[in-house]
Design a protein around this motif. Structure first.
Motif, PDB file in Angstrom:
ATOM      1  N   ASP A  70      22.174  56.755  51.375  1.00 38.59           N
ATOM      2  CA  ASP A  70      22.738  55.428  51.599  1.00 38.59           C
ATOM      3  C   ASP A  70      23.834  55.562  52.664  1.00 38.59           C
ATOM      4  O   ASP A  70      24.974  55.905  52.366  1.00 38.59           O
ATOM      5  CB  ASP A  70      23.316  54.904  50.274  1.00 38.59           C
ATOM      6  CG  ASP A  70      23.784  53.466  50.389  1.00 38.59           C
ATOM      7  OD1 ASP A  70      24.037  53.027  51.539  1.00 38.59           O
ATOM      8  OD2 ASP A  70      23.907  52.803  49.347  1.00 38.59           O
ATOM      9  N   VAL A  71      23.455  55.299  53.910  1.00 39.76           N
ATOM     10  CA  VAL A  71      24.406  55.483  55.012  1.00 39.76           C
ATOM     11  C   VAL A  71      25.635  54.593  54.842  1.00 39.76           C
ATOM     12  O   VAL A  71      26.767  55.013  55.038  1.00 39.76           O
ATOM     13  CB  VAL A  71      23.730  55.174  56.369  1.00 39.76           C
ATOM     14  CG1 VAL A  71      24.723  55.334  57.496  1.00 39.76           C
ATOM     15  CG2 VAL A  71      22.534  56.066  56.574  1.00 39.76           C
ATOM     16  N   GLY A  72      25.407  53.388  54.418  1.00 39.90           N
ATOM     17  CA  GLY A  72      26.520  52.445  54.265  1.00 39.90           C
ATOM     18  C   GLY A  72      27.521  52.944  53.247  1.00 39.90           C
ATOM     19  O   GLY A  72      28.733  52.975  53.516  1.00 39.90           O
ATOM     20  N   LEU A  73      27.009  53.378  52.101  1.00 40.33           N
ATOM     21  CA  LEU A  73      27.899  53.862  51.042  1.00 40.33           C
ATOM     22  C   LEU A  73      28.660  55.097  51.519  1.00 40.33           C
ATOM     23  O   LEU A  73      29.877  55.208  51.339  1.00 40.33           O
ATOM     24  CB  LEU A  73      27.071  54.197  49.795  1.00 40.33           C
ATOM     25  CG  LEU A  73      27.876  54.581  48.543  1.00 40.33           C
ATOM     26  CD1 LEU A  73      28.709  53.393  48.085  1.00 40.33           C
ATOM     27  CD2 LEU A  73      26.956  55.045  47.431  1.00 40.33           C
ATOM     28  N   GLY A  74      27.911  55.993  52.171  1.00 43.26           N
ATOM     29  CA  GLY A  74      28.551  57.208  52.705  1.00 43.26           C
ATOM     30  C   GLY A  74      29.647  56.850  53.686  1.00 43.26           C
ATOM     31  O   GLY A  74      30.745  57.410  53.640  1.00 43.26           O
ATOM     32  N   PHE A  75      29.371  55.860  54.542  1.00 46.98           N
ATOM     33  CA  PHE A  75      30.365  55.478  55.531  1.00 46.98           C
ATOM     34  C   PHE A  75      31.596  54.872  54.878  1.00 46.98           C
ATOM     35  O   PHE A  75      32.729  55.168  55.259  1.00 46.98           O
ATOM     36  CB  PHE A  75      29.760  54.482  56.522  1.00 46.98           C
ATOM     37  CG  PHE A  75      30.713  54.107  57.612  1.00 46.98           C
ATOM     38  CD1 PHE A  75      30.943  54.974  58.676  1.00 46.98           C
ATOM     39  CD2 PHE A  75      31.413  52.912  57.571  1.00 46.98           C
ATOM     40  CE1 PHE A  75      31.834  54.646  59.673  1.00 46.98           C
ATOM     41  CE2 PHE A  75      32.311  52.585  58.564  1.00 46.98           C
ATOM     42  CZ  PHE A  75      32.518  53.456  59.618  1.00 46.98           C
ATOM     43  N   GLU A  76      31.382  54.037  53.878  1.00 50.54           N
ATOM     44  CA  GLU A  76      32.518  53.423  53.180  1.00 50.54           C
ATOM     45  C   GLU A  76      33.405  54.486  52.542  1.00 50.54           C
ATOM     46  O   GLU A  76      34.629  54.444  52.648  1.00 50.54           O
ATOM     47  CB  GLU A  76      32.010  52.425  52.120  1.00 50.54           C
ATOM     48  CG  GLU A  76      31.615  51.101  52.742  1.00 50.54           C
ATOM     49  CD  GLU A  76      31.269  50.049  51.700  1.00 50.54           C
ATOM     50  OE1 GLU A  76      31.044  48.910  52.117  1.00 50.54           O
ATOM     51  OE2 GLU A  76      31.229  50.379  50.481  1.00 50.54           O
ATOM     52  N   GLY A  77      32.735  55.444  51.879  1.00 55.30           N
ATOM     53  CA  GLY A  77      33.504  56.541  51.290  1.00 55.30           C
ATOM     54  C   GLY A  77      34.234  57.321  52.359  1.00 55.30           C
ATOM     55  O   GLY A  77      35.426  57.632  52.235  1.00 55.30           O
TER      56      GLY A  77
END
Lengths: 379, 327
Positions: free
Chosen positions: B280-287
């Motif tokens: 999940d690129v989005g989740l990874g980026f948010e983290g």
């Protein structure tokens, strides 16, 4: 006078086994050759000196002559390989490290060539450092430090950091740090060498003023002979770790113990060293007579005629141009004056000015010819 | 041996450049894709040592476990006491006082972003882990630095250890940490502590060794005892270097805490890890961006510790005010 600091056949060897090296260096080994063979170098070689209470003692030598090491032997920053240092009769080697620290805190202040101020402390806290180490409460030590800063003319700068000050001001802080403790002994390691010539001479003046206010025993390290002559009551000349000669500037100048000593004085301003008393000579016409009256004096032939009473006090001078001049009107030189200071007077008077010692006794006169001759001391 | 600590072959296959399945990674091993390698004699010896420790020094680890756990729980309580808004305002105010107006604004907006992404809780967990690990690293590292600056043998002994601690891949610490302290916050902190300590030891040692010789000499000439020399001369002059070591330690702690999520450290690292596991690129980026925001805030604030009082906003405004008052 008793000696405040006594150095007794001190040796400091760097680079290897000291006992053997001392033995070899003490016999006539060439130190340079010895160093190249073994890597062992004697920074201080068999130095014995005594510094009296209240004198400014200048140790003078070129760089590498061991003078800074000698100073560090005095306060125990460097331990001698052989020999003994006694401060006020107390042998340093007999002291525990606590006792040595106590001695340093109470008896000795030190001023460094590189100033060695603490960059993280304000000027006043720098000045108060010695007192802080000695455990004095804050208010009290700040008061004392402020007084010391006032004395060196830096009261307005006390909240600044050292790096906001000029070199001369920084060294004043260094001086104040040593003075705040009001120590009887002041050790100055090329204290003014890093300063501009003008500021240096200001600082020398300040030191002489401080010395006039309160007599301290000052050991002053310098590589500048002019400075040594200006400040020093006595001078020790060092070369290759050895003291070549020790004494007053004039005796070093007039009676050099070796060609090396003479070499040091090659470029020196002789007029600033020589005492007028040393070049004074007896005039041709001198009457020692306490009772004769004016007419009898007039009968004496010669010009000028100097008249003394029985206790060798000057009564007056008779010159052809000005006639009789009473002693109180005669321009005189005092023994202890330097030849340079006497020059204007000798040049402007119609008669050679008489030289009197501190008790007012007549020592002789200084003629322009003698003055000129004194300047070309054969070096 | 504890379960899960041995090698489990991963099942990773590629077809046409697209990953089909990406499994494992549960214990932080990115497996050699080509071959499965087994530990050799040296590895077995280390294994044996850890097992020996587990058998005979279990009570010691229990004590450490309890102590560190209490510390991290207490820290987290403290950090969660103010509401997120209050917390952000405090940090932002601290930034205004110690760093600059721009930074203060950044801190406020950044923390709001974290809050808006719903990552406030993990961020506070990560922060409490970082602060606890850094605190412990400094607690051990500073005296070690001082000791190694003053005693040459200590430094000679310590230097290779520090080299080892710094160059050993960070993941390797996770294995013994798990074996000795099981999973959770404590092994995460222990692994972080080991990884983050070298800079502060090194820079403290360096700072003290670099104090100019004439200052030391001045200290001695004025009668400093050894302890006075350390506290009044060496430490104050070494402080800028020591503080940059502190800053480095905090930053390293943050990076390690993220990795340590693989052994259940929790916090933002968990979010990143989930992002990887679920691709999940989005989740990874948010983290990731939350970690960056936290890193910048920690870095600037810890750097401001060594800032001279003269350069802070407080001092600047004082100067402005005095300029304004004097005609």
């Amino acid at each position: 006078m008793s000696s405040e600091i006594c150095l007794d056949s001190l040796w400091k060897i760097y680079g290897g086994s000291s006992d053997l090296a001392i033995k070899q260096l003490d016999s006539d080994v060439d130190p340079l050759d010895f160093y190249q063979r073994t890597g062992i170098r004697a920074a201080v070689r068999d130095v014995s000196l005594e510094v009296e209470i209240g004198e400014i003692f200048v140790v003078m030598g070129l760089s590498g002559s061991g003078k800074s090491t000698l100073l560090r032997l005095v306060n125990g920053l460097v331990r001698p390989c052989s020999g003994e240092v006694r401060i006020q009769g107390l042998s340093l080697s007999s002291l525990s490290s606590e006792e040595l620290n106590k001695l340093r805190r109470e008896q000795m202040g030190m001023v460094f060539q590189s100033f060695a101020l603490f960059p993280h402390r304000t000027v006043i806290d720098n000045a108060a450092f010695g007192l802080e180490v000695a455990g004095m409460p804050k208010r009290q030590r700040r008061d004392l430090a402020f007084k010391a800063l006032e004395r060196v003319g830096l009261a307005d700068e006390c909240r600044k950091r050292p790096d906001q000050l000029s070199g001369g001001m920084q060294q004043r802080v260094g001086l104040a740090r040593a003075l705040a403790l009001d120590p009887p002994i002041l050790l100055m390691d090329e204290a003014f060498s890093a300063l501009d010539p003008l500021i240096r001479s200001d600082m020398q003046e300040l030191l002489l003023e401080l010395q006039a206010e309160r007599q301290r025993t000052i050991v002053f390290i310098s590589h500048d002979l002019d400075e040594a002559i200006r400040l020093g009551d006595r001078i020790a000349l060092m070369k290759d770790g050895q003291v070549l000669q020790c004494g007053q500037a004039q005796s070093l100048l007039c009676e050099p113990a070796s060609t090396a000593v003479r070499h040091f004085f090659r470029d020196i301003d002789v007029a600033a060293v020589l005492d007028v008393a040393s070049i004074a000579s007896m005039p041709d016409q001198l009457l020692v007579d306490g009772v004769s009256s004016r007419p009898e004096l007039d009968a004496v032939v010669g010009d000028p005629v100097y008249v003394l009473d029985e206790s060798k006090q000057l009564r007056g001078v008779r010159t052809r141009s000005d006639g009789w001049i009473e002693a109180s009107q005669v321009s005189t030189l005092r023994s202890g004056m330097r030849v340079r200071e006497a020059m204007p007077l000798v040049a402007s008077l119609a008669y050679p000015p008489p030289v009197l010692n501190t008790d007012g006794c007549f020592l002789g006169v200084v003629t322009p010819l003698q003055l000129l001759r004194s300047l070309e001391v054969d070096l | 041996m504890l379960p899960g600590c041995g090698y489990t072959p991963s099942t990773v296959a590629f077809s046409g450049g697209r990953p089909l399945t990406l499994q494992a990674l549960s214990f932080g091993f990115i497996h050699d894709f080509a071959a499965v390698h087994q530990a050799g004699a040296l590895g077995l010896a280390v294994d044996g040592a850890v097992v020996w420790l587990l058998t005979y020094a279990q009570s010691l680890f229990d004590v450490v476990n309890t102590g560190v756990m209490a510390l991290v729980v207490w820290t987290e309580h403290l950090l969660r006491a103010p509401s997120p808004w209050t917390f952000a305002l405090i940090v932002s105010g601290l930034g205004l006082w110690r760093v600059s107006g721009g930074f203060s604004l950044f801190a406020l907006l950044g923390m709001n972003l974290v809050l808006a992404m719903g990552l406030w809780d993990p961020m506070i967990s990560t922060l409490s882990l970082v602060l606890t690990a850094s605190f412990l690293a400094l607690l051990i590292g500073l005296p070690m630095g001082v000791l190694s600056a003053r005693l040459q043998p200590v430094w000679r002994l310590l230097r290779p250890c520090l080299d080892l601690m710094q160059t050993m891949p960070a993941f390797v610490y996770l294995i013994p940490a798990v074996m000795l302290f099981s999973t959770g916050a404590v092994p995460a902190i222990i692994a972080t502590l080991v990884f983050a300590m070298p800079p502060v030891v090194r820079l403290t040692q360096l700072g003290i060794r670099q104090v100019p010789a004439d200052l030391i000499e001045a200290g001695r000439a004025f009668g400093c005892s050894e302890l006075q020399l350390l506290w009044k001369v060496q430490m104050p002059s070494a402080l800028p270097t020591v503080m940059s070591g502190v800053n480095q330690t905090i930053m390293l702690a943050l990076s390690m805490v993220v990795i340590a999520s693989m052994i259940g450290g929790g916090g933002l690292g968990d979010v990143v890890l989930r992002g990887i596991q679920q691709l999940d690129v989005g989740l990874g980026f948010e983290g990731g961006i939350s970690v960056v925001i936290l890193a910048v805030i920690l870095d600037r604030l810890s750097q401001s510790l060594m800032l001279d009082g003269e350069r802070t906003v407080a001092a600047r405004s004082r100067r402005w005010l005095s300029l304004w008052r004097t005609p």
